[in-house]
Scaffold this motif. Structure first.
Motif, mmCIF file in Angstrom:
data_model
loop_
_atom_site.group_PDB
_atom_site.id
_atom_site.type_symbol
_atom_site.label_atom_id
_atom_site.label_comp_id
_atom_site.label_asym_id
_atom_site.label_seq_id
_atom_site.Cartn_x
_atom_site.Cartn_y
_atom_site.Cartn_z
ATOM 1 N N LEU A 192 -87.418 -49.724 58.456
ATOM 2 C CA LEU A 192 -88.676 -49.779 57.716
ATOM 3 C C LEU A 192 -88.472 -49.842 56.212
ATOM 4 N N GLN A 193 -87.413 -49.208 55.711
ATOM 5 C CA GLN A 193 -87.219 -49.106 54.260
ATOM 6 C C GLN A 193 -85.961 -49.831 53.793
ATOM 7 N N GLY A 194 -84.859 -49.642 54.482
ATOM 8 C CA GLY A 194 -83.601 -50.250 54.086
ATOM 9 C C GLY A 194 -82.442 -49.351 54.436
ATOM 10 N N ALA A 195 -81.253 -49.925 54.472
ATOM 11 C CA ALA A 195 -80.050 -49.160 54.778
ATOM 12 C C ALA A 195 -79.647 -48.244 53.635
ATOM 13 N N HIS A 196 -80.193 -48.511 52.442
ATOM 14 C CA HIS A 196 -80.018 -47.654 51.279
ATOM 15 C C HIS A 196 -81.398 -47.498 50.640
ATOM 16 N N VAL A 197 -81.679 -46.344 50.097
ATOM 17 C CA VAL A 197 -83.044 -46.063 49.637
ATOM 18 C C VAL A 197 -83.058 -45.690 48.166
ATOM 19 N N THR A 198 -84.240 -45.864 47.573
ATOM 20 C CA THR A 198 -84.435 -45.513 46.173
ATOM 21 C C THR A 198 -85.921 -45.227 45.962
ATOM 22 N N THR A 199 -86.359 -45.233 44.701
ATOM 23 C CA THR A 199 -87.725 -44.861 44.351
ATOM 24 C C THR A 199 -88.757 -45.659 45.149
ATOM 25 N N PHE A 200 -89.766 -44.940 45.655
ATOM 26 C CA PHE A 200 -90.884 -45.429 46.466
ATOM 27 C C PHE A 200 -90.522 -45.622 47.945
ATOM 28 N N ASP A 201 -89.245 -45.515 48.296
ATOM 29 C CA ASP A 201 -88.897 -45.539 49.719
ATOM 30 C C ASP A 201 -89.237 -44.199 50.350
ATOM 31 N N ARG A 202 -89.458 -44.243 51.675
ATOM 32 C CA ARG A 202 -89.808 -43.036 52.411
ATOM 33 C C ARG A 202 -88.784 -42.784 53.515
ATOM 34 N N LEU A 203 -88.623 -41.521 53.865
ATOM 35 C CA LEU A 203 -87.793 -41.145 55.010
ATOM 36 C C LEU A 203 -88.735 -40.782 56.152
ATOM 37 N N TRP A 204 -88.598 -41.467 57.282
ATOM 38 C CA TRP A 204 -89.534 -41.377 58.396
ATOM 39 C C TRP A 204 -89.028 -40.431 59.479
ATOM 40 N N SER A 205 -89.983 -39.881 60.228
ATOM 41 C CA SER A 205 -89.643 -38.907 61.266
ATOM 42 C C SER A 205 -89.555 -39.565 62.637
#
Length: 283
Positions: free
Chosen positions: A90-103
């Motif tokens: 949903l976000q990417g294999a690497h994350v940064t500002t405005f990305d979310r961590l999903w449950s």
């Protein structure tokens, strides 16, 4: 090599659409914050802590490059926890500002939204590496035993296990991590690689808690990953291990006015399963 569009597309108003001005205000308007918790994790150590919904927390590199392995749960129901694989999609294999961590299922909602990243400028390096990794997972004593034949009790998995025990959790609750400050990618053989951590003293990754959280962090025993952990050149990298710090802040009330925690995924179809009806109910 040609590029190909992402499978999961973000459209305005969808569940993947983020209210950027809201999170930008949270990151920018720090004057009204109140520090409610702060601590430093020594090298090769794990610790767990709670974060109320609507608060922010930072993982900080106070003394320079150091990788940290982060786990996140719903504070009231640890069956809901970070789902690294779906977050990658949903976000990417690497994350940064405005990305979310999903449950995890059946909850499937944002646990946190990243509000600030002082390494957001890193981008993609000459090897295809990027920072804040969801490709890999925590180091653990099981794979270390397989590869080296030796026992070591301070891998991130073990550190996280010890960290969550006071909260009633066990090894079975520890899950795939966000590798904070870690640079990774896939090489030409499609194999996972890890590069030197680029963090400098004072760098941080900041998260907004979307629900009440229990978090746990391990200071990776590989330190800044500049020393090989396995293979012919491997050695103990203790000289490149450094502490990490955590800060938790309560926000000024006006910043979260009108905000509320996201609800769980609305699907309630019971997967097409229906209770059978007895012959006595068919009359």
């Amino acid at each position: 090599m040609k590029d190909f569009p992402a499978a999961y597309q973000v459209s305005e108003g969808s569940a993947l659409s983020v209210d950027r001005p809201f999170y930008e205000r949270i990151a920018a308007e720090t004057g009204g914050r109140t520090l409610v918790d702060a601590f430093t994790l020594p090298i090769r150590f794990g610790r767990a802590w709670s974060v109320p919904a609507g608060h922010v927390f930072r993982v900080v590199a106070p003394e320079g490059p150091q990788v940290g392995d982060l786990n996140i749960w719903n504070r009231h129901d640890p069956r809901e926890r970070l789902w690294a694989a779906r977050t990658r999609q949903l976000q990417g294999a690497h994350v940064t500002t405005f990305d979310r961590l999903w449950s995890t299922l059946p909850f499937l909602r944002p646990l946190v939204t990243i509000t600030a990243d002082t390494l957001g400028h890193y981008g993609t390096d000459e090897y295809g590496g990027r920072v804040h990794d969801l490709l890999g997972t925590r180091c653990d004593p099981y794979v270390n035993k397989l590869l080296t034949g030796q026992d070591f009790h301070f891998h991130c998995h073990s550190n996280l296990v010890r960290a969550v025990m006071p909260f009633g959790l066990t090894e079975f609750d520890v899950h795939d991590v966000l590798n904070v400050f870690q640079v990774t990618g896939l090489n030409h053989d499609d194999l996972y690689f890890m590069r030197d951590c680029p963090a400098k003293a004072g760098d941080y990754l900041e998260f907004f808690a979307e629900i009440d959280l229990l978090c746990a962090l391990s200071t990776c025993p590989g330190g800044d990953l500049s020393v090989p952990l396995w293979g012919p050149d491997a050695r103990d990298p203790i000289d490149v291990c450094r502490p990490l710090a955590v800060e938790v802040y309560r926000l000024a009330p006006e910043l979260t006015e009108g905000w509320h925690s996201p609800g769980v995924a609305p699907y309630r179809g019971q997967h097409g399963l229906h209770a059978e009806t007895g012959w006595w109910d068919k009359a």
